[in-house]
Design a protein around this motif. Sequence first.
Motif, mmCIF file in Angstrom:
data_model
loop_
_atom_site.group_PDB
_atom_site.id
_atom_site.type_symbol
_atom_site.label_atom_id
_atom_site.label_comp_id
_atom_site.label_asym_id
_atom_site.label_seq_id
_atom_site.Cartn_x
_atom_site.Cartn_y
_atom_site.Cartn_z
ATOM 1 N N PRO A 133 0.662 -1.363 0.134
ATOM 2 C CA PRO A 133 0.069 -0.023 -0.074
ATOM 3 C C PRO A 133 0.828 0.977 -0.203
ATOM 4 O O PRO A 133 1.650 1.369 0.618
ATOM 5 N N SER A 134 0.691 2.168 -0.662
ATOM 6 C CA SER A 134 0.914 3.632 -0.756
ATOM 7 C C SER A 134 1.079 4.172 0.534
ATOM 8 O O SER A 134 0.140 4.024 1.182
ATOM 9 N N ILE A 135 1.627 5.505 0.552
ATOM 10 C CA ILE A 135 1.728 6.279 1.758
ATOM 11 C C ILE A 135 0.046 6.863 1.740
ATOM 12 O O ILE A 135 -0.427 7.028 2.935
ATOM 13 N N MET A 294 -7.648 -2.221 -4.552
ATOM 14 C CA MET A 294 -8.308 -1.988 -3.383
ATOM 15 C C MET A 294 -9.919 -2.287 -3.495
ATOM 16 O O MET A 294 -10.253 -2.661 -2.413
ATOM 17 N N ILE A 295 -10.346 -2.278 -4.674
ATOM 18 C CA ILE A 295 -11.698 -2.667 -4.683
ATOM 19 C C ILE A 295 -11.887 -4.232 -4.689
ATOM 20 O O ILE A 295 -12.807 -4.699 -3.773
ATOM 21 N N LEU A 296 -11.009 -4.799 -5.153
ATOM 22 C CA LEU A 296 -11.092 -6.188 -4.961
ATOM 23 C C LEU A 296 -10.798 -6.700 -3.460
ATOM 24 O O LEU A 296 -11.576 -7.597 -3.057
ATOM 25 N N ALA A 297 -9.717 -6.098 -3.044
ATOM 26 C CA ALA A 297 -9.611 -6.474 -1.569
ATOM 27 C C ALA A 297 -10.659 -6.335 -0.545
ATOM 28 O O ALA A 297 -10.905 -7.086 0.222
ATOM 29 N N PRO A 426 -6.844 -12.591 11.593
ATOM 30 C CA PRO A 426 -7.259 -12.547 10.233
ATOM 31 C C PRO A 426 -6.885 -11.420 9.338
ATOM 32 O O PRO A 426 -7.172 -11.650 8.155
ATOM 33 N N PHE A 427 -6.371 -10.439 9.943
ATOM 34 C CA PHE A 427 -5.681 -9.244 9.521
ATOM 35 C C PHE A 427 -4.004 -9.528 9.293
ATOM 36 O O PHE A 427 -3.536 -8.597 8.838
ATOM 37 N N GLY A 428 -3.621 -10.561 9.635
ATOM 38 C CA GLY A 428 -2.227 -10.804 9.608
ATOM 39 C C GLY A 428 -1.595 -10.019 10.880
ATOM 40 O O GLY A 428 -2.185 -9.943 11.914
ATOM 41 N N GLY A 429 -0.358 -9.577 10.574
ATOM 42 C CA GLY A 429 0.293 -9.048 11.763
ATOM 43 C C GLY A 429 1.762 -8.352 11.342
ATOM 44 O O GLY A 429 2.238 -8.432 10.080
ATOM 45 N N GLY A 430 2.503 -7.589 12.344
ATOM 46 C CA GLY A 430 3.871 -7.165 11.892
ATOM 47 C C GLY A 430 3.646 -5.839 10.807
ATOM 48 O O GLY A 430 2.689 -5.140 10.722
ATOM 49 N N PRO A 431 4.483 -5.273 10.442
ATOM 50 C CA PRO A 431 4.880 -4.176 9.280
ATOM 51 C C PRO A 431 3.719 -4.369 8.080
ATOM 52 O O PRO A 431 3.444 -3.362 7.725
ATOM 53 N N HIS A 432 3.431 -5.696 7.825
ATOM 54 C CA HIS A 432 2.438 -5.899 6.610
ATOM 55 C C HIS A 432 1.107 -6.280 7.056
ATOM 56 O O HIS A 432 0.289 -7.033 6.051
ATOM 57 N N CYS A 434 -2.772 -6.116 7.368
ATOM 58 C CA CYS A 434 -3.792 -5.552 6.371
ATOM 59 C C CYS A 434 -4.101 -4.108 6.938
ATOM 60 O O CYS A 434 -4.608 -3.608 7.842
ATOM 61 N N PRO A 435 -3.588 -2.909 5.954
ATOM 62 C CA PRO A 435 -4.016 -1.618 6.264
ATOM 63 C C PRO A 435 -5.409 -1.391 6.183
ATOM 64 O O PRO A 435 -5.777 -0.233 6.922
ATOM 65 N N GLY A 436 -6.158 -2.054 5.782
ATOM 66 C CA GLY A 436 -7.598 -1.918 5.803
ATOM 67 C C GLY A 436 -8.379 -2.474 7.105
ATOM 68 O O GLY A 436 -9.680 -2.505 6.759
#
Length: 487
Positions: A133-135, A294-297, A426-432, A434-436
């Motif tokens: 994901p971009s800034i 973004m729409i797909l995710a 369910p959203f993962g973890g760490g620096p990556h 899920c930003p959503g």
Amino acid sequence: MDSFFSYLIYFILFSVSLAIILLASRLKSSGANLPPGRTGWPVIGETWEFSFRARMGKLERFTEDRMKKLSPEVFRTSLMGENMAVICGASENKFVFSNEDKLVTSWWPSSIKKILFSPSLFGSPSSRDLMKPSIVIHEFLKPEAIKHYVGIMDMMAGKHIDMYWTSNINKEVKVYPLSKKYTFALSCRLFMNIEDPEFVDKIFDGFDRIAVGFISLRIAVGFISLPIDIPGTTFNRSIKARDNVQKEIAEIVRTRKKELTENGDSAGDHDLLSQMLIKSNENINMITTRINGMILASHETTSTAITFVLRFLAEFPDVYDAVLKEQMEIAKSKGPEELLNWNDIQKMKYSWNVAKESLRLLPPGFGTFREALTDFTYAGFTVPKGWKIHWTVHSTHKNPEYFPDPEKFDPSRFEGQGPPPYTFVPFGGGPHMCPGKEYARVEILVFIYNVVTRFKLEIVNPKEKIMYNPTPMPENGLPIRFHPHQM
């Protein structure tokens, strides 16, 4: 012509098989203590079994069986043509999340990148950046920004229910396809400032026409298909679907860029697309790819989450009653036409526990992938540089060590301190991570509010089969009867 392609496929399979045999021999001679497991058939590996388990609604069995037979910490397999170490368990999740960009880095199968990226971007230096994901996207998805969209989400949820659900009072409504319509319309509104129903339906139909076999997106199906671009394969059809979708989104991007050039920053209301055009230096092709992703995710995963939350609410009356009580207290505090706000969302604590328990049992994603940046040792086994690492929610979400009686639906698991760290992912973890995550939380809670404050739910078939493609989906769309509350 058909015989030519058949011979070509056999030749490719033979060549790759020989290469794999030579590689395996070299690894064996090097003395590397690889994780236990097998790579299955040449090229195909164990992808077919993985897909078969998914289609049967038993995807977690792929991981659970190997954890019991091979190792509860790490095992070896081959998926999508890649040697892969599957990391299992809470401490293993922590290991992966804590070593991002140290021992491992984010990785996506070539099938995903070929589907998401146009030929001009695939393999280019910018393609790796586009997988992150971009800034601008991070800023758009921060809680500070999401709080301003709560009212829009509430308004659109109400309109959606009035249009598609209220007309079917006391009749069966298929939740899954309708929830997809809602999340797609909301994505169009917040990401691109598109509200025209006819235009939204046109784009939605464009996405939906890329379905293959099941009602899920052909793009989603292509994620777990073998990356063989031969006419007639799922992967090939996914590529064609990508091209159609990209054309639709690219035209919107060009139009918006022209509006911003002519009218300045006043065009639109600073939706995600406008912000990307104003703040980033990316070209139209790159921005189109980001919006498409973004729409797909957001559309596919959140509609899945909403669907199964409603299923559990219909299935467990005591849970529904507790959610209704919480939501009605909020509803009674609102004026006649007053929309939800950020403070209201923070009061929906039990409702979010219900949603989290649904996400534990039926997470929209089964996990993600990493690539080893260097040889490293874990649990006494060597994972060679270049190998792919797969962490999966299924190694913890239904593990009785972390969640006693794991098949039981019990929102109280998330009260107090909740489950141990790195077990609910369910959203993962760490620096990556899920930003959503926050976007999904608010969207789910707003929809719960709009449904339960209006209707009592009756599930039609509690034993409806769950399919994975790769996200979970009810085989028949989850038919539910909605009965309006008696005032």
